[in-house]
Design a protein around this motif. Structure first.
Motif, PDB file in Angstrom:
ATOM      1  N   ARG A  84       3.262  -0.982  -0.826  1.00  0.00           N
ATOM      2  CA  ARG A  84       3.363  -1.876  -1.975  1.00  0.00           C
ATOM      3  C   ARG A  84       2.676  -1.203  -3.146  1.00  0.00           C
ATOM      4  NH1 ARG A  84      -0.865  -6.658  -0.220  1.00  0.00           N
ATOM      5  NH2 ARG A  84      -2.717  -5.834  -1.289  1.00  0.00           N
ATOM      6  N   PRO A  85       2.983  -1.612  -4.355  1.00  0.00           N
ATOM      7  CA  PRO A  85       2.367  -0.961  -5.511  1.00  0.00           C
ATOM      8  C   PRO A  85       0.897  -1.345  -5.662  1.00  0.00           C
ATOM      9  CG  PRO A  85       3.776  -2.762  -6.214  1.00  0.00           C
ATOM     10  CD  PRO A  85       3.998  -2.600  -4.749  1.00  0.00           C
ATOM     11  N   CYS A  86       0.098  -0.379  -6.070  1.00  0.00           N
ATOM     12  CA  CYS A  86      -1.311  -0.646  -6.341  1.00  0.00           C
ATOM     13  C   CYS A  86      -1.424  -1.509  -7.593  1.00  0.00           C
ATOM     14  CB  CYS A  86      -2.056   0.675  -6.541  1.00  0.00           C
ATOM     15  SG  CYS A  86      -3.743   0.484  -7.176  1.00  0.00           S
ATOM     16  N   PRO A  87      -2.207  -2.592  -7.555  1.00  0.00           N
ATOM     17  CA  PRO A  87      -2.326  -3.445  -8.746  1.00  0.00           C
ATOM     18  C   PRO A  87      -3.058  -2.776  -9.901  1.00  0.00           C
ATOM     19  CG  PRO A  87      -3.833  -4.172  -7.022  1.00  0.00           C
ATOM     20  CD  PRO A  87      -2.964  -3.119  -6.413  1.00  0.00           C
ATOM     21  N   GLU A  88      -3.733  -1.659  -9.647  1.00  0.00           N
ATOM     22  CA  GLU A  88      -4.483  -0.977 -10.696  1.00  0.00           C
ATOM     23  C   GLU A  88      -3.667   0.128 -11.359  1.00  0.00           C
ATOM     24  OE1 GLU A  88      -7.424  -1.594 -11.975  1.00  0.00           O
ATOM     25  OE2 GLU A  88      -7.899  -3.294 -10.663  1.00  0.00           O
ATOM     26  N   CYS A  89      -3.078   1.020 -10.526  1.00  0.00           N
ATOM     27  CA  CYS A  89      -2.397   2.184 -11.105  1.00  0.00           C
ATOM     28  C   CYS A  89      -0.910   2.234 -10.787  1.00  0.00           C
ATOM     29  CB  CYS A  89      -3.053   3.475 -10.627  1.00  0.00           C
ATOM     30  SG  CYS A  89      -2.812   3.830  -8.863  1.00  0.00           S
ATOM     31  N   GLY A  90      -0.419   1.352  -9.928  1.00  0.00           N
ATOM     32  CA  GLY A  90       0.998   1.303  -9.624  1.00  0.00           C
ATOM     33  C   GLY A  90       1.462   2.255  -8.541  1.00  0.00           C
ATOM     34  N   ALA A  91       0.582   3.110  -8.028  1.00  0.00           N
ATOM     35  CA  ALA A  91       0.970   4.033  -6.954  1.00  0.00           C
ATOM     36  C   ALA A  91       1.302   3.243  -5.691  1.00  0.00           C
ATOM     37  CB  ALA A  91      -0.156   5.030  -6.686  1.00  0.00           C
ATOM     38  N   ARG A  92       2.183   3.797  -4.866  1.00  0.00           N
ATOM     39  CA  ARG A  92       2.535   3.143  -3.614  1.00  0.00           C
ATOM     40  C   ARG A  92       1.394   3.324  -2.609  1.00  0.00           C
ATOM     41  NH1 ARG A  92       6.357  -0.189  -4.936  1.00  0.00           N
ATOM     42  NH2 ARG A  92       6.566  -0.563  -2.697  1.00  0.00           N
ATOM     43  N   VAL A  93       0.986   2.216  -2.017  1.00  0.00           N
ATOM     44  CA  VAL A  93      -0.114   2.268  -1.041  1.00  0.00           C
ATOM     45  C   VAL A  93       0.405   1.774   0.303  1.00  0.00           C
ATOM     46  CG1 VAL A  93      -1.888   1.950  -2.794  1.00  0.00           C
ATOM     47  CG2 VAL A  93      -0.933  -0.041  -1.652  1.00  0.00           C
ATOM     48  N   PRO A  94       0.020   2.427   1.412  1.00  0.00           N
ATOM     49  CA  PRO A  94       0.463   1.985   2.735  1.00  0.00           C
ATOM     50  C   PRO A  94      -0.180   0.657   3.118  1.00  0.00           C
ATOM     51  CG  PRO A  94      -1.127   3.757   2.952  1.00  0.00           C
ATOM     52  CD  PRO A  94      -0.832   3.623   1.480  1.00  0.00           C
ATOM     53  N   VAL A  95       0.564  -0.140   3.858  1.00  0.00           N
ATOM     54  CA  VAL A  95       0.093  -1.463   4.267  1.00  0.00           C
ATOM     55  C   VAL A  95       0.093  -1.533   5.792  1.00  0.00           C
ATOM     56  CG1 VAL A  95       0.516  -3.946   4.209  1.00  0.00           C
ATOM     57  CG2 VAL A  95       0.943  -2.556   2.168  1.00  0.00           C
TER      58      VAL A  95
END
Length: 446
Positions: A10-21
Motif C-alpha cells: 500500500r502507499p506510504c502516507p508520508e512519501c507515497g512509496a509502496r510498502v509491504p503489508v
C-alpha cells in the motif's frame, strides 16, 4: 491496496512509496522511515507527561535528559572504541571496575560486621541484655547474607548421563573460548539462555530456554553457547562472585527496606525509620550498577566476539538477528497457549489439548520464525538505532552488536555442529522438549 510479490503493498502516507503489508507485523516505509518505531508515539506522550511533571518538580526532567545523553555518549564511544582498527579486545580491568570491586567488598563487609557484632554481643553479654541485641544482629546478618547462588529456574535438569552429547558440545565450545564447561544443564520455557555460577565452589549452571534454542540453526546454537561461556573467558565483572553477589545482596536489602503500601500507624513509623537505610541502599546499588555498566557492555561485545570465533561470524550475526524478533516468539507462544485454553475450557480437556498439541509446537514455532520477512528484521534494526542506548541496559543495542561482528574479516567456525551430532542432541532433549511444549501450551510462557 495492490498485490505484490510475496504479499500486498500500500502507499506510504508520508512519501507515497509502496510498502509491504503483513498483518502479523508493523507496516512501515523503508524509504522515509514512516512508522518504523510505533513505540516512539508512546514515548512522545510520556515525554509530554514528563514535561508536565517537570513543571511541578524543577530539575528532575533535566536530570533524566542528562542521564540519557550520558548513556548515549558512553555507548557511542564504546562502540567506536571496539570497532576501530587495532582495537584492544582483551579482557581488562579499568578504574571503575576496581572501584566496583572495592565497593562490593564493602557491602560484604557490612554483613560480616553484623555477624561479628552479633557473636560478640552473645559472648560478652551472656545472661544479660546484650544477648537480645546479639540475636537481632545475627538474624540481620543471616537475612542480609550474600546470595552466592541465584534462584534456580523451573526447568528440567539434565545430568551428564542424561545428555552426554549436549554436554560434550558445551565442553567443546568452552575449550574454544578458553574456559571450562558447566556442571549442570537445565532446559525450560524461558526465551533466553544464561550461564550462572552457584555456591562457594562456583559450580556453573547452563539455563537453556527451548523457545530460543529451537528457532536457531545448529551453528547459531554454537554461537549462543560461545557467547554465554565467553563471559567467563573475558572476566565479566558482573559474572564474578564478589560483585555479582554484592548486587544480589543490595537488591535483597532494598526489598527488606521498601515501605509497606497502605500502612497502618505502626507501619508508618517503621517506614519512616527505614527511609534513610533505603536511600543508602538504593544509592549504593545505583552506584555499583553504574560502575559496572560500561565494563558489562564491553563484556557483551567481547562475548559476541567469542561467539563469532567459535561458530563463525555468519552464525553470530544470525543469532543477533534472532534476538531482534524475540517479541515475535513470545507473541506466538502466548497465542498458542490462548488457543489451547479456548479449545478446552475444562481443565481435563485443556490438559489433553496440551498433550496433543505440545508435540507439534516446536515445528510450528520454527515455521513461524522462518516466515518472518526481511523487512521486519530491517525495521527492528532501524528502530533500535533510533532508540539509541538505554540508561541502565547491561547490553549494547543489538544493531550495534551486529555491526561490531561484521567489522573486519569474517571468522570461520572453530566448532561445527554437524547433522549427526545435532540428531543425537535432539534425541537427548526429546523428553524435555515434549514436557516444555506441554507446559507452554497448558500454562503459557514464563
Amino acid at each position: 491496496m495492490s498485490t505484490a510479490v510475496g504479499g500486498t503493498t500500500r502507499p506510504c502516507p508520508e512519501c507515497g512509496a509502496r510498502v509491504p503489508v503483513d498483518e502479523r507485523f508493523t507496516v512501515w516505509c523503508a524509504a522515509c522511515d514512516w512508522n518504523v518505531d510505533p513505540g516512539e508515539r508512546q514515548e512522545h506522550r510520556q515525554k509530554q507527561e514528563t514535561e508536565k511533571r517537570r513543571a511541578k518538580r524543577p530539575g528532575q526532567g533535566r536530570l533524566e535528559e542528562a542521564r540519557r545523553a550520558l548513556a548515549r555518549r558512553h555507548g557511542e564511544r564504546l562502540h567506536t572504541e571496539m570497532t576501530r582498527d587495532g582495537a584492544d579486545l582483551r579482557a581488562r580491568r579499568d578504574g571503575a571496575s576496581v572501584l566496583a570491586y572495592a565497593l562490593a567488598l564493602a557491602v560484604h563487609g557490612v554483613t560480616a560486621a553484623l555477624l561479628a557484632g552479633g557473636v560478640l554481643c552473645l559472648v560478652w553479654g551472656w545472661g544479660g541484655g546484650l544477648m537480645l541485641l546479639g540475636a537481632v544482629l545475627l538474624v540481620m546478618a543471616v537475612a542480609l547474607r550474600p546470595r552466592l547462588s541465584p534462584p534456580l529456574g523451573d526447568g528440567t535438569v539434565l545430568r551428564r548421563a542424561d545428555a552426554p552429547e549436549l554436554y560434550a558440545l558445551v565442553d567443546e565450545v568452552a575449550r574454544a573460548v578458553g574456559t571450562r564447561g558447566v556442571d549442570t544443564i537445565s532446559v525450560g520455557k524461558e526465551i533466553n539462555a544464561s550461564v550462572i555460577s552457584r555456591g562457594l565452589r562456583g559450580r556453573r549452571a547452563l539455563d537453556l530456554g527451548l523457545p530460543l534454542w529451537e528457532v536457531l540453526t545448529p551453528q547459531q546454537r554454537v554461537a549462543l553457547l560461545g557467547h554465554e561461556l565467553g563471559h567467563y573467558a573475558n572476566g565479566d565483572t558482573r559474572h564474578g562472585r564478589v560483585v555479582g553477589s554484592a548486587l544480589r545482596s543490595l537488591a535483597t536489602w532494598r526489598y527488606y527496606f521498601l515501605p509497606t503500601p497502605r500502612p497502618s500507624l505502626g507501619e508508618m513509623i517503621v517506614n519512616a525509620v527505614y527511609a534513610v537505610p533505603l536511600l543508602l541502599v538504593q544509592g549504593t546499588l545505583s552506584l555499583l550498577d553504574h560502575l559496572t555498566l560500561r565494563a558489562t557492555q564491553r563484556a557483551e561485545y567481547l562475548a559476541d566476539r567469542e561467539a563469532a570465533r567459535t561458530a563463525s561470524t555468519e552464525a553470530a550475526a544470525g543469532l543477533m538477528d534472532q534476538m531482534l524478533v524475540l517479541d515475535s516468539i513470545d507473541v506466538f507462544l502466548r497465542r498458542e497457549s490462548n488457543n489451547a485454553a479456548l479449545a478446552g475450557a475444562r481443565s481435563a480437556r485443556r490438559n489433553a489439548a496440551g498433550a496433543r498439541e505440545g508435540g507439534d509446537l516446536w515445528t510450528r514455532l520454527a515455521a513461524h520464525l522462518a516466515s518472518v520477512p526481511e523487512h521486519e528484521y530491517e525495521r527492528q534494526r532501524r528502530a533500535g538505532a533510533r532508540r539509541g542506548h538505554s540508561v541502565d541496559s547491561t547490553h549494547p543495542p543489538t544493531h550495534l552488536r551486529r555491526a561490531f561482528l561484521l567489522t573486519g574479516p569474517p571468522a570461520e567456525p572453530a566448532v561445527v555442529l554437524d547433522e549427526a551430532k545435532q540428531r543425537r542432541i535432539a534425541a537427548e532433549l526429546a523428553t524435555a522438549r515434549a514436557e516444555v511444549a506441554r507446559s507452554i501450551v497448558r500454562d503459557g510462557v514464563a
